[in-house]
Motif scaffolding. Structure first.
Motif: not given
Lengths: 100, 100
Positions: A40-42, A45-52
């Motif tokens: 996803t090329e992110t 931090g972003n990935l973590s929050t979006h996964l949450s």
DNA sequence: ATAATAACTTTGTAGAGCAAAGCACTTTGT
DNA sequence: ACAAAGTGCTTTGCTCTACAAAGTTATTAT
């Protein structure tokens, strides 16, 4: 048969990063944090929050284990997530020009 | 031939309401405020701000005239908007499961 | 004259998105 | 053995976005 109406787009999915995550998980069934981050090329931090966010919505399940001594976060779509995704895709069609 | 890469989705377009606006304007070439409001099922305030955003990006042109004594706002896609929209659509395909 | 309607625009606030910093380790020098 | 660097995330803080509600300006109806 286009109804001319715009179905609402599930806001949990309608986000570039989360859409990419869902898209990956539809095709691979399982993906770890690093894989998703690359795909996803992110940022972490972003990935973590979006996964949450996806987890809260119960669209994905997140398993935390260890690969050797290091933490490993593995994600997969839930049935609910799969359903939500196909619903999103159907809704999205309302917004796209008639298929060529 | 799916590259596995996710092209960025133009953030000006990737918003439910603005996507709906673009979608309408692709099909009808011209639409006034009321028409867009009905079609996109949004509120006056939202529509107004989203139109401004699209106008700033030069994706639509907004003409303000009068219908009788009342103001009439008419919108249409610019060439730039048309290009941006098809680019958005191509990018979006990266996120969708292989056709069928 | 007053009220209701039309066609917007502006404002205020709550939420989303992001990068930077933080945390809890593990590995790699030295 | 100890410190420094790396791994794999999570949390924080700020900025930007989205929305509804209220405001504006003019028009038509009563």
């Amino acid at each position: 048969m286009s109804s001319g109406k715009y179905e609402p787009l599930d806001p949990v999915i309608h986000s570039q990063v989360r859409l990419a995550i869902m898209s990956v998980l539809i095709s691979v069934k399982q993906a770890d944090f690093h894989f998703l981050k690359t795909a996803t090329e992110t940022t972490d931090g972003n990935l973590s929050t979006h996964l949450s966010k996806l987890e809260e919505a119960k669209y994905i399940s997140v398993k935390k284990t260890f690969r050797g001594k290091k933490p490993l976060t593995t994600c997969s779509l839930t049935e609910r997530g799969r359903t939500a995704f196909s619903k999103y895709l159907r809704a999205l069609e309302d917004y796209l020009p008639p298929n060529k």
